[in-house]
Structure formats: C-alpha cells, structure tokens
Design an enzyme around this catalytic site. Structure first.
Site, PDB file in Angstrom:
ATOM      1  N   TRP A 157       0.854  -1.187   0.000  1.00 27.61           N
ATOM      2  CA  TRP A 157       0.000   0.000   0.000  1.00 27.61           C
ATOM      3  C   TRP A 157       0.900   1.251   0.000  1.00 27.61           C
ATOM      4  O   TRP A 157       1.892   1.299   0.708  1.00 27.61           O
ATOM      5  CB  TRP A 157      -0.912   0.005   1.241  1.00 27.61           C
ATOM      6  CG  TRP A 157      -1.658   1.299   1.340  1.00 27.61           C
ATOM      7  CD1 TRP A 157      -2.717   1.678   0.572  1.00 27.61           C
ATOM      8  CD2 TRP A 157      -1.359   2.394   2.203  1.00 27.61           C
ATOM      9  NE1 TRP A 157      -3.100   2.955   0.912  1.00 27.61           N
ATOM     10  CE2 TRP A 157      -2.287   3.419   1.913  1.00 27.61           C
ATOM     11  CE3 TRP A 157      -0.399   2.617   3.186  1.00 27.61           C
ATOM     12  CZ2 TRP A 157      -2.288   4.651   2.567  1.00 27.61           C
ATOM     13  CZ3 TRP A 157      -0.388   3.836   3.843  1.00 27.61           C
ATOM     14  CH2 TRP A 157      -1.331   4.836   3.534  1.00 27.61           C
ATOM     15  N   ASP A 216     -14.205   2.678  -5.803  1.00 28.61           N
ATOM     16  CA  ASP A 216     -13.112   2.238  -4.928  1.00 28.61           C
ATOM     17  C   ASP A 216     -13.331   0.793  -4.476  1.00 28.61           C
ATOM     18  O   ASP A 216     -14.432   0.240  -4.597  1.00 28.61           O
ATOM     19  CB  ASP A 216     -13.059   3.179  -3.712  1.00 28.61           C
ATOM     20  CG  ASP A 216     -11.656   3.315  -3.144  1.00 28.61           C
ATOM     21  OD1 ASP A 216     -10.815   2.433  -3.422  1.00 28.61           O
ATOM     22  OD2 ASP A 216     -11.416   4.292  -2.425  1.00 28.61           O
ATOM     23  N   ARG A 267     -10.110  -3.038   7.144  1.00 24.88           N
ATOM     24  CA  ARG A 267     -10.656  -1.682   7.216  1.00 24.88           C
ATOM     25  C   ARG A 267     -12.109  -1.722   7.706  1.00 24.88           C
ATOM     26  O   ARG A 267     -12.966  -1.012   7.194  1.00 24.88           O
ATOM     27  CB  ARG A 267     -10.561  -0.970   5.864  1.00 24.88           C
ATOM     28  CG  ARG A 267     -10.404   0.527   6.038  1.00 24.88           C
ATOM     29  CD  ARG A 267     -10.593   1.285   4.748  1.00 24.88           C
ATOM     30  NE  ARG A 267     -10.341   2.697   4.982  1.00 24.88           N
ATOM     31  CZ  ARG A 267     -10.858   3.670   4.256  1.00 24.88           C
ATOM     32  NH1 ARG A 267     -11.638   3.385   3.235  1.00 24.88           N
ATOM     33  NH2 ARG A 267     -10.586   4.916   4.522  1.00 24.88           N
ATOM     34  N   LYS A 313     -15.750   7.873  -8.835  1.00 22.62           N
ATOM     35  CA  LYS A 313     -14.554   7.150  -8.402  1.00 22.62           C
ATOM     36  C   LYS A 313     -15.047   5.863  -7.751  1.00 22.62           C
ATOM     37  O   LYS A 313     -15.762   5.898  -6.747  1.00 22.62           O
ATOM     38  CB  LYS A 313     -13.778   8.006  -7.392  1.00 22.62           C
ATOM     39  CG  LYS A 313     -12.547   7.341  -6.797  1.00 22.62           C
ATOM     40  CD  LYS A 313     -11.782   8.349  -5.947  1.00 22.62           C
ATOM     41  CE  LYS A 313     -10.669   7.737  -5.133  1.00 22.62           C
ATOM     42  NZ  LYS A 313     -10.090   8.713  -4.195  1.00 22.62           N
ATOM     43  N   ASP A 336      -2.272   5.857  -3.118  1.00 20.50           N
ATOM     44  CA  ASP A 336      -2.627   6.818  -2.070  1.00 20.50           C
ATOM     45  C   ASP A 336      -1.413   7.648  -1.669  1.00 20.50           C
ATOM     46  O   ASP A 336      -1.532   8.560  -0.858  1.00 20.50           O
ATOM     47  CB  ASP A 336      -3.183   6.083  -0.842  1.00 20.50           C
ATOM     48  CG  ASP A 336      -4.643   5.706  -1.028  1.00 20.50           C
ATOM     49  OD1 ASP A 336      -5.294   6.272  -1.928  1.00 20.50           O
ATOM     50  OD2 ASP A 336      -5.140   4.846  -0.280  1.00 20.50           O
ATOM     51  N   ASP A 349     -15.372  12.761  -2.010  1.00 17.65           N
ATOM     52  CA  ASP A 349     -14.859  11.407  -1.726  1.00 17.65           C
ATOM     53  C   ASP A 349     -15.690  10.749  -0.626  1.00 17.65           C
ATOM     54  O   ASP A 349     -16.809  11.163  -0.330  1.00 17.65           O
ATOM     55  CB  ASP A 349     -13.358  11.509  -1.382  1.00 17.65           C
ATOM     56  CG  ASP A 349     -12.582  10.267  -1.758  1.00 17.65           C
ATOM     57  OD1 ASP A 349     -12.591   9.299  -0.970  1.00 17.65           O
ATOM     58  OD2 ASP A 349     -11.973  10.233  -2.851  1.00 17.65           O
TER      59      ASP A 349
HETATM   60  C1  GLA Z   1      -9.015   4.666  -0.598  1.00 16.26           C
HETATM   61  C2  GLA Z   1      -8.667   5.571  -1.763  1.00 16.26           C
HETATM   62  C3  GLA Z   1      -8.556   7.003  -1.294  1.00 16.26           C
HETATM   63  C4  GLA Z   1      -9.843   7.424  -0.650  1.00 16.26           C
HETATM   64  C5  GLA Z   1     -10.182   6.478   0.480  1.00 16.26           C
HETATM   65  C6  GLA Z   1     -11.550   6.784   1.047  1.00 16.26           C
HETATM   66  O1  GLA Z   1      -7.962   4.555   0.269  1.00 16.26           O
HETATM   67  O2  GLA Z   1      -7.500   5.157  -2.369  1.00 16.26           O
HETATM   68  O3  GLA Z   1      -8.236   7.835  -2.374  1.00 16.26           O
HETATM   69  O4  GLA Z   1     -10.861   7.440  -1.603  1.00 16.26           O
HETATM   70  O5  GLA Z   1     -10.182   5.134   0.057  1.00 16.26           O
HETATM   71  O6  GLA Z   1     -11.893   5.922   2.065  1.00 16.26           O
END
Ligand code: GLA
Length: 748
Positions: A200, A479, A444, A477, A549, A367
């Site tokens: 990560w 995820d 998580r 986005k 990230d 987000d």
């Molecule tokens: C992941 C994504 C981040 C953000 C978080 C939100 O880690 O990579 O950019 O969107 O989730 O929880």
C-alpha cells in the site's frame, strides 16, 4: 501483415508491423509447437526446424519416439498435464472419474478478420481492418474436452492477444482446475525477469532479476491483483536496456487472482505461463458448457524496454480503453479526501469549489463519507443514501451550487463492500462473502459483498443509479478497499465454491458495464486503496485509475515509472497534495509536485482554501500548463531517459508527439550534490533531421501573461535533433533537493 497458413509445412505465420510469431503442427499426432517469436521474418519457410524435434533426447522415428522425452522438451503452444511434460502445465482438468491428465492436440483452425468479444470479460478490440484472428481448435478425446486457442494480431501495433476457450463436448461434468491464458516456450538467451511489486502506498516498483533454473512466479490470491504483485512480467535479455535489446512482455487483462511465471528447465529453455492463479480455482463444466479464460497481451520489442512500453501504451489507448474520454482532456479535478477526510459538510465543499474555480480547476470530487452514517470508516458501506446531516439541503442542491461556480461534480462509491455496521448488513448478513461457521476476517472494518450474486449486484446498482440520477454528476470514483478472504458464497453449490474468486470478478465487471450502459458519458476512475487494482482489465471500463494513495512527488517517481512500464500516462491518476505529505511526511516544492502530477491525469487533493498566495499562483500556472501540454502527454510516445531508482539522484522521462513535432522533458533532481558539472541528458524519439527550439515552463518568474502561452519561457536556444539525441541536452544544476524542470522542445 496478418495471419497466413503455410500448408506444406503446417505452419502458421502471425505478423504485426515489426514482429513475427510462428506456430507449427507436428506429425500425425497434431502436437502444436511453438516455432518462433521475435523480429519480423518475411519468408518463414523452413522455420519448423527451430523446434528441433528430431534431435536428442527424442528418437527420430516418428511413431516410436520416446513420448515422455519428447513432451518434456518440445516447445509447445499450450502445455498439458500429467502425460509427460514435467514443466508447468497450462491446463489441468479433473474428470468425473477423478483423473487429471490432459493433452490437447490440433484438430482444425480458422483464420478471420476482426476479433470477437470475450464473454463477460474485458478484452482488446479492433475493426476487421485492424485485427486478424487465428482460432486453433484442439481436443483431448479421452476427456471430451475441446479448447480453442485464440491469437489476434494488430495491424498497427506490435502486440498479440492470446486467450483460450474451453468446451465440454462429453457427457460427464469436467472440472477445470487450471486454465492459463497463454504459454510460451523460448530458448534461453540469458534472460532477466522484470515484475512490478509493492505494498500500500508503494505500488508497482520495478524488480529485475535473472531467470535461473526452476520456477519464478508472481501471483495474487487477494481476489484482485493487489498492491503487492502485478499481472505483468517482462523477459528482457540480460543486456537489454531502455532503448536496446530484445524484450518480451506479458500483460494479463484481468482484475482478479493471477499467476505470471517463468520457468527454466534442464535444457535451458524458458517457459512463460500467464493466467488465473490455479490455487483455489476450479470451474465446473457441465456437458455443453464453456469457459473463457482472460486474455494476455504479448509484446516483443527489439528496441529495449522502451519499445515494449510504447507498444502497450498504443495498444491500450487504441484497442482497450473504450471511454468517450479516451482521447479527451480530462477535467482538472480537486478531490476532498486529503483535504478533509470524513470531516466535511456542504459548506466546506462549496468553499473548496469556490476557491478552486478561480484557479482553473474544473471539477469537484466528493470522496468517502457522504452517505448513510459514514462519519468514519467503521460503518455504512452498502447504505448508499445521501447523509443530509452532512449535506444539508441534499445532493442536488450541493451539485447545483458547485455547478453554479463553474465546476463539474464527481462522487465516490465503494460498491463491492459492506460494513457490518450498516442497514444492508442487518438486512442481508448472508450477502457478505464468508465460510459458514467461520467468522470472516475484517479489513478496514468491512466485509466483501458477494457480487457473484445477481440480487446483490442489482441492489447496489439500484442505489447507485438513484444517486447518480438525482443530480448532475459527471464522474464516479469506484473504490475497493480490501482484498477478499474467507471465500464462501451462500448461493453456490459445493462443487462450484471454487468458482467464487472468478465469479466475483465477472460480477464486478458486469456492474461496471451496467453502470456505463446507464451513464454512457460518465468519466469513471477506478481505485483500490490507491493502486491495488490498476490493471488492463479495469482500463476497459475506466480510462484512468488512481495510481496510489501516496501523492508524495518523490515516491511517485518510482510508482509512476513502474506504472508507465505498461500503462499510458493518460491512465495514471496523479494529484498535487499538501506538505508535509500525508503518506511519507516529506516536504517538496509545490512546483515539483505539479510537474510530477502533470505526467498523469492531473488534479489536486488538498484544501485550496488554506493555500498561501504563492501556492495559489502556482496552481493557476499548473492548470494552464495542463491545458497546454495534456494532448501531448496523453497521446505522445513515452521515453524513459534516466531512473531515480537506478541512480538515486535524478529522474527524467520524455513524451514525444507522434509526428515528432514537439516533446516534453520531465526532469526531477531528487538530491542536490555539491561541486558537480551540469547534467547531460541524451534524449530520444526526436526527428534527427530537425531543429528544435527550447522552451521551459515558467513556474517562478514573472509569467509572460495569462493562459497557457504565458507560462512558457523562451530560452532562445535551438538544437538539432541529432545533437539532442547523440550529444545530449545540458541541464544546469539546480539548488537544493526535490527540484523539477519541464522543458518543451518545438520543431522549427
Ligand atoms: C481509498 C482511496 C482514497 C480514498 C479512500 C476513502 O484509500 O485510495 O483515495 O478514496 O479510500 O476511504
């Protein structure tokens, strides 16, 4: 170009602009042999000799040869299992009687223009003029198994797409326990192996080592490729560099468990196998059923790693990415994640949007944290209703407010997940992937939804569609923030539980397909805890993927270098964020952060309302530069000039327009050094006969004016393409660490 069959020699010749691939059919038994893959050969007559099948350890008599010695050294197109080839098998099938031997031999073939879709799977595409396909039907009569080996060659790109489709033509069920997408046997020429590994926030670092005897594999059992390994493998000759030497690339168009392997055997030949990870994979083929393996893209480059990368970039831009945004400038976005994390409301978002609008930013992306009672990451995944406590007045009002400021609007979802603390879980605990009697592991604080189930997909998509129809939303986005574990589906029968990993991926693909069918103009960006699912499969759905990230400019040099080994810059989500950086604590100049992000899709991930006047001015310049250079960055040819990973001091790469009329040189001096000469960089890809005028992005001084042109400084120097490539370009030493420069060369 295209595909030819030479009947006298029973040889297939597959041609791309600069490469040739040959397959031979051997003897009455119909073994399918690998003959050649490499630099273009126009006249391949006699090439079958390259298989060396009449040499020791085989005996020369056709019908009484030592079968095991033969199979164990024969360069095959697709290896069987348990019948004498002791190297890696490509396929393993358990019959209803419990046996697992399989040997596929040639039955017939077909050559046709164009390329079919692969059912349920992402795949490269092309028109009848652009692609030709060879379908070789092979059979194992004892099993009643038919396999069609598919090879598609592209007229405009040096790439070959391979995949396999299996059919059960018998009367008993068969269980596919291994179904690799491709196998390639090569003579060893002292190969290295390059893979992309990471963690990560440290994705896709290049790892190069020698291929020695035995098996060398990278794989994933995470249900996605993962941060850790990547569905890609390159086999460069040991002496191959960025611009010289032979390199073979293998890139799997798939977003789940994979295995990419190189194996050197007793005769020093190297077998590459690529496909779905066989561990925990089993697929029941009832009589009459078929199974489609994902495709793997093979590239041969005689021009080093750079040639390989450019072939992948071209192929993926032209023949894999479908989005209407593929050849378009993407809006410069600002994402509120690093700016606010979960702590935001409509006022905070509007403040960011207002400030951003004045700086040239074009879209606000909201987000994680806008739905259910998602005040932190312990809850609410699965409850995709707007939290009106946070967004007072609702989503429509917020989006209208943002639009009124001149910005488009984007939104975050994590559709494949479910929090145990959610309405959805309370209602449907059996929708989470789990093994009965075993508490599944949390990651998580969340479980994974069993998206292999139609009703689960329908429920999530219905919620998403309602949100997306409720306001003017241009971007999503998507995820995915944890790997799969504790595999079990409440719906599958016992002898189909081994299908869950793959069914999960198919379900996720179907969801993305339906989302795009409902909103064809949507700009979709995929993401997985940063870049854990940055693979060609996802590019079929989204033209860009969040790279990592880790937004630190220096960390990004390695991440983006590894990513660009396979993927075009237009696919790499890259943002400018604040310092000290949230992933690594490093301080870098705002200018450097901008230059590094300009090599990707470009955007911001910070609270612009808190910026100093100098940084605000810098944003204005960076957004203008994006408009000036993005066409070039998005569509040009990529050349790696120097790697910080190798020299530990500086990084340099170049993008050259297809017509060689202009080039952008990205240079980052990572560490300053005392008492050194200036640096000479030998550029690539230019028109040797042309003269280029040199400009620089002006990030500091008095900008010459508004708009993109105002951000460019004329150095009043010109050099020939020959001089820049053979002699080099001199870059003066800069003062300090983490300094960057953007040089623009324009043909006179
Ligand atoms: C992941 C994504 C981040 C953000 C978080 C939100 O880690 O990579 O950019 O969107 O989730 O929880």
């Amino acid at each position: 170009m295209g595909i030819t069959y030479l009947p006298e020699e029973r040889l297939f010749q597959l041609d791309t602009p600069h490469t040739t691939y040959c397959i031979g059919i051997v003897d009455q038994e119909g073994f399918l042999g690998h003959v050649y893959y490499g630099r273009k050969i126009d006249d391949v007559r006699g090439a079958s000799a390259l298989m060396r099948i009449y040499e020791n350890p085989m005996t020369p008599q056709v019908n009484s040869r030592d079968r095991l010695s033969f199979l164990d050294s024969f360069p095959t197109e697709y290896s069987g299992h348990g019948v004498g080839d002791y190297r890696e098998s490509s396929v393993r099938v358990r019959s209803a009687a419990g046996h697992s031997a399989v040997l596929l031999t040639y039955e017939s073939h077909e050559i046709y223009r164009g390329k079919e879709k692969l059912e349920g799977l992402p795949a490269t595409f092309g028109s009848q003029e652009e692609v030709t396909t060879l379908a070789v039907t092979c059979r194992d009569k004892a099993l009643g198994l038919r396999a069609v080996l598919l090879y598609s060659v592209f007229e405009d790109t040096d790439a070959i797409a391979r995949s396999v489709r299996f059919y059960n033509d018998g009367s008993q069920p068969l269980y596919l326990e291994k179904a690799m997408s491709a196998c390639l046997d090569l003579d060893n020429r002292d190969y290295d192996m390059i893979t992309l590994h990471g963690s990560w926030a440290r994705e896709r670092r290049m790892d190069r080592r020698r291929v020695s005897h035995g098996k060398h594999a990278v794989s994933s059992l995470r249900g996605e490729p993962g941060h850790q390994e990547h569905p890609f493998l390159a086999l460069p000759e040991r002496t191959a560099t960025q611009d010289r030497g032979d390199v073979y690339g293998f890139s799997l168009v798939y977003s789940g468990n994979f295995r990419m392997q190189a194996e050197m055997n007793q005769f020093d030949s190297v077998r590459i196998t690529a496909g779905i990870e066989p561990e925990d994979f089993s697929w029941k083929l009832a009589p009459g059923e078929s199974f489609q393996a994902p495709e793997v893209i093979l590239v041969y480059s005689g021009e080093g790693l750079g040639g390989m990368s450019r072939a992948y970039h071209d192929l993926y831009r032209k023949h894999l990415i479908r989005s209407p945004y593929r050849n378009k400038k993407r809006p410069i976005l600002i994402n509120n994640w690093e700016a606010t994390y979960f702590d935001f409301d409509e006022k905070k978002l509007l403040d960011i949007a207002r400030e951003a609008a004045g700086l040239g930013i074009e879209m606000l992306v909201m987000d994680d944290g806008w739905f259910g009672n998602r005040f932190d990451d312990n809850r609410a995944l699965g409850d995709w209703q707007v939290n009106e406590e946070k967004l007072k007045g609702g989503l429509k009002k917020l989006v209208e407010g943002v639009n009124a400021l001149g910005l488009e609007f984007g939104i975050w979802f994590e559709p494949e997940m479910i929090s145990p603390e959610s309405e959805l879980y309370r209602e449907h605990p059996d929708w989470a992937i789990a093994v009965p009697g075993r508490t599944p592991g949390l990651a998580r604080n969340q479980y994974v939804l069993d998206v292999s189930r139609r009703e689960v997909r329908d429920c999530i998509l219905e919620q998403m569609f309602a949100v997306l129809h409720s306001a003017n939303i241009q971007y999503v986005k998507w995820d995915m923030n944890r790997p799969l574990s504790d595999l079990g589906s409440a719906e599958l029968e016992a002898d189909r539980q081994g299908e869950l990993y793959h069914r999960y991926v198919l379900g996720m693909y179907e969801m993305q397909e339906r989302l795009l069918a409902e909103f064809p103009d949507l700009l979709l960006e995929n993401c997985s805890g940063g870049g854990a699912r940055f693979d060609p499969g996802m590019l079929y759905y989204s033209p860009q993927i969040w790279c990592s990230d880790d937004t630190d400019a220096i960390e990004r040099l390695a991440i983006q270098e590894g990513t660009a080994l396979v993927y075009p810059l237009s696919a790499m989500g890259a943002h400018v964020s604040v310092c000290p950086n949230h992933a690594v604590g490093r301080n870098t100049p705002f200018e450097t952060r901008g230059i590094v992000a300009l090599a990707g899709t470009f955007g911001y991930e910070l609270d612009v309302t808190g910026l100093s006047p100098e940084d605000r001015e810098m944003v204005r310049r960076q957004t203008a530069l994006y408009h000036k250079f993005n066409d070039l960055v998005r569509e040009g040819d990529y050349y790696r000039i120097a790697s910080y990973g190798d020299n530990h001091l500086y990084d340099c790469f170049q993008v050259v327009s297809k017509d060689k009329g202009e080039s952008l040189v990205f240079y980052v001096q990572v560490l300053g050094e005392p008492n050194r000469h200036s640096r000479i960089l030998r550029l690539q890809g230019l028109d040797a006969t042309a003269v280029y005028h040199v400009y620089e992005a002006d990030m500091q001084g008095q900008a010459a004016g508004d708009g993109p042109e105002g951000m460019i400084k004329d150095t009043e120097k010109s050099y020939s393409g020959q001089l820049l490539q053979n002699g080099g370009m001199v870059l003066e030493r800069m003062w300090g660490d983490f300094r960057a420069k953007l040089v623009w060369l324009k043909r006179q």
